[in-house]
Each structure stands twice: as structure tokens, then as C-alpha cells.
Design a protein around this motif. Structure first.
Motif, mmCIF file in Angstrom:
data_model
loop_
_atom_site.group_PDB
_atom_site.id
_atom_site.type_symbol
_atom_site.label_atom_id
_atom_site.label_comp_id
_atom_site.label_asym_id
_atom_site.label_seq_id
_atom_site.Cartn_x
_atom_site.Cartn_y
_atom_site.Cartn_z
ATOM 1 N N SER A 90 0.849 -1.180 0.000
ATOM 2 C CA SER A 90 0.000 0.000 0.000
ATOM 3 C C SER A 90 0.894 1.242 0.000
ATOM 4 N N PRO A 91 0.704 2.145 -0.982
ATOM 5 C CA PRO A 91 -0.191 2.010 -2.158
ATOM 6 C C PRO A 91 0.423 1.093 -3.217
ATOM 7 N N GLU A 92 -0.350 0.732 -4.253
ATOM 8 C CA GLU A 92 0.129 -0.146 -5.312
ATOM 9 C C GLU A 92 1.161 0.567 -6.189
ATOM 10 N N ARG A 93 0.938 1.856 -6.423
ATOM 11 C CA ARG A 93 1.867 2.623 -7.264
ATOM 12 C C ARG A 93 2.452 3.752 -6.426
ATOM 13 N N VAL A 94 3.746 3.908 -6.570
ATOM 14 C CA VAL A 94 4.415 4.965 -5.810
ATOM 15 C C VAL A 94 5.386 5.681 -6.725
ATOM 16 N N LYS A 95 5.716 6.876 -6.299
ATOM 17 C CA LYS A 95 6.734 7.651 -6.990
ATOM 18 C C LYS A 95 8.049 7.549 -6.213
ATOM 19 N N LEU A 96 9.147 7.854 -6.919
ATOM 20 C CA LEU A 96 10.460 7.809 -6.297
ATOM 21 C C LEU A 96 10.469 8.707 -5.072
ATOM 22 N N GLY A 97 10.876 8.145 -3.941
ATOM 23 C CA GLY A 97 10.972 8.908 -2.703
ATOM 24 C C GLY A 97 9.784 8.740 -1.793
ATOM 25 N N GLU A 98 8.675 8.117 -2.285
ATOM 26 C CA GLU A 98 7.498 7.914 -1.441
ATOM 27 C C GLU A 98 7.674 6.655 -0.587
ATOM 28 N N ASP A 99 6.962 6.591 0.546
ATOM 29 C CA ASP A 99 7.004 5.448 1.448
ATOM 30 C C ASP A 99 6.090 4.347 0.949
ATOM 31 N N VAL A 100 6.505 3.079 1.179
ATOM 32 C CA VAL A 100 5.699 1.913 0.836
ATOM 33 C C VAL A 100 5.560 1.047 2.080
#
Length: 320
Positions: free
Chosen positions: A302-312
Motif C-alpha cells: 500500500s499504495p500499489e503505485r508509488v513515486k520515487l521517494g514515497e514510502d511503501v
């Protein structure tokens, strides 16, 4: 482990050539075979040292020595049924015209050293009233050697030569020593080991355990290994337990995908030799077997799609 030296009745013929390069007159040179005990077990491994002894009140300079002896090859063997082993040669570091230590012929040993007439020093010295060891040889007593007293009578042909000023030689008195030994039954058990020893066995590690007799010293008298293996606590093996010969393989129980957790395994074993001597106490090896690799399943991102630098965030549950 067996801690003895040679073995039963040896018929030994020794010829000794000593060329003396000193102007003094001396009484004699004794030739002796040195060992720690006169009680020798069947199948025991023994070391014997050939020793010169100077009985004179002053040092003697010697230019050459030759010792030949025969032993009863059916009674005496090299360690591991190979040739007799030379464990140490003390007469080294000189310029030798002759340098032979030959144990290649079954039943016969030749030790021959001759220092060249040139160079310095061109002799080795045996001190007044002193011993000079030549070499140590290792033998093994045959397992079926006859029990009881045995004449350890060294039948020597001893010749000692003194070198004169004109380079001629003359004979000087030489003597030898002898003794008696007693052959006794083999009461020493074999010495076995497990490979690999008790440890954690993970994916890729061997779970087949080899049981064998120790390689050094090589007594070659192991007859049978008895063992028990299972989850702790395993009972001690007996003469009716599963068994095998030297180098036998024992397969450890292993975990499976249906039951992937690590399991404790205990292996107990002992060796018995050809004279029914059992190892004691029993060997115990403890293993932890965990050869199933963990599997990750039910992954939620979560989330399924992330951008560079975002937390997963990922959640994982064990597969049961």
C-alpha cells in the motif's frame, strides 16, 4: 588412543659400521633399541629409536654408521599396512657421500649414513658416556600376534672401524644390547568420530553423517559401529542397534514443507574392534535440522503505485 611402541618377537640383524676419525682409543660403542614399555598389545602402534652409546671417557668422532635389521613382517606392519614409517631422522645437516634410510622392503630396514671426507665438520660426535639417537621407526603389532613372552633378541653383527693417520682403518670393539618383551591382549577400544559433528544443518548443508575411525594414528582395527538416531532423548546404542563398518552413513531426520520448523536430532554411537573392545562412554552428537527455506506469501502493498521517494508499506504473513 593406543600409546605403545613396537611389537612382538623381532628377529633383528644389525650390522654397524663406524669409521672413527680420532686418535684416541675407546672401549666400545653400544647399539640399543629404545622404547618406553616392554608390555605390547596386539594391534598396538609402537615407536622404537635406534641409539648409539659411547662407553668411553672421552668423545668419539664418527664418520659413518650403518644399521640393518630384519623384523618378522607377518607380525609387524607399517601403520595402515603400509611400509614402516620413519618418524624422525636425527642425523642430518651434513654433506653425505651415502645417505640411505630405506623402509620400502617388507621385513627389512636399512639406515646408512656416510659423511664425505671433505668439508667441515666431516664427522658427528658422540659425547663421553653419552647416547646419540639415529632414527625413530614406527611399527604396528599384528592383531593375531602370539601372546606371552617373546625374546627381543637383537642379533647384531657389529663392526666398529677406527680411522688411522695413514687413512687405513682398524677394528675396535663394538657391542649391542637386547631384552625381552611380553605380548598382551588388545584391550584398547577404537576411536571413532562423526563428520560433520553436532551442529545446525540449514538449507544446502549435508544431513548424511559419516561415522569412522580416526585417521591418526591409523590402527585399522575398527570392526563395527553401532548407533541410534532420532529426536531427543535417544537411548544409548547396544550391540543389537543398527550398525555398519568404518565410514558408514547415518541419515538425519529432516523437516519438510508440511512441517517446516527446525527439529532437534540426536545421534549416539560407539565403535567395537576385532577383539570386542567397546568405546566408552558413548559418543553423543546434537543437531538442529532446518533445511526448508522460508516462503513469503500473502503480500499486501500500500499504495500499489508509488513515486520515487514515497514510502511503501508491505505486510507479510507466514505460510502455514
Amino acid at each position: 588412543m593406543k600409546k605403545n611402541h613396537l611389537t612382538i618377537s623381532i628377529i633383528i640383524l644389525v650390522s654397524l659400521l663406524l669409521m672413527v676419525i680420532t686418535s684416541s682409543i675407546y672401549a666400545d660403542i653400544d647399539v640399543n633399541f629404545s622404547f618406553q614399555s616392554d608390555q605390547w598389545q596386539q594391534n598396538g602402534v609402537y615407536e622404537v629409536t635406534v641409539v648409539l652409546h659411547n662407553n668411553d671417557a672421552q668423545a668419539v668422532n664418527l664418520a659413518a654408521v650403518q644399521v640393518d635389521f630384519n623384523y618378522e613382517s607377518p607380525r609387524y606392519k607399517g601403520v595402515g599396512d603400509t611400509a614402516v614409517v620413519v618418524t624422525h631422522d636425527y642425523l642430518t645437516g651434513y654433506s653425505f657421500a651415502i645417505a640411505t634410510v630405506d623402509v620400502s622392503n617388507d621385513g627389512y630396514v636399512r639406515y646408512q649414513k656416510g659423511i664425505t671426507s671433505t668439508g667441515s665438520p666431516n664427522y658427528f660426535t658422540v659425547g663421553a658416556g653419552s647416547d646419540f639417537p639415529l632414527a625413530t621407526f614406527r611399527f604396528r603389532v599384528a592383531g593375531d600376534a602370539q601372546l606371552g613372552d617373546s625374546d627381543f633378541g637383537f642379533r647384531f653383527g657389529v663392526e666398529v672401524l677406527k680411522r688411522l693417520a695413514n687413512d687405513d682403518t682398524e677394528s675396535v670393539l663394538g657391542e649391542h644390547l637386547s631384552g625381552t618383551i611380553t605380548v598382551i591382549p588388545d584391550t584398547t577400544p577404537p576411536n571413532t568420530y562423526a563428520s560433520p559433528a553436532g551442529s545446525v544443518r540449514k538449507f544446502g548443508d549435508a544431513t548424511d553423517i559419516r561415522l569412522a575411525e580416526t585417521a591418526v594414528p591409523a590402527y585399522d582395527d575398527l570392526a563395527t559401529i553401532f548407533c541410534e538416531v532420532g529426536t531427543p532423548t535417544v537411548g544409548d546404542p547396544t550391540g543389537s542397534s543398527p550398525s555398519g563398518s568404518d565410514g558408514m552413513i547415518v541419515d538425519l531426520p529432516v523437516n519438510t514443507e508440511g512441517a517446516p520448523g527446525p527439529i532437534a536430532v540426536q545421534l549416539k554411537y560407539f565403535g567395537r574392534d576385532g577383539h570386542n573392545n567397546d568405546e566408552s562412554p558413548v559418543h553423543v552428537e546434537d543437531y538442529t535440522v532446518d533445511i526448508i527455506r522460508p516462503t513469503i506469501s500473502n503480500q499486501n502493498r500500500s499504495p500499489e503505485r508509488v513515486k520515487l521517494g514515497e514510502d511503501v508499506t508491505v505486510s507479510v504473513s507466514d505460510r502455514k
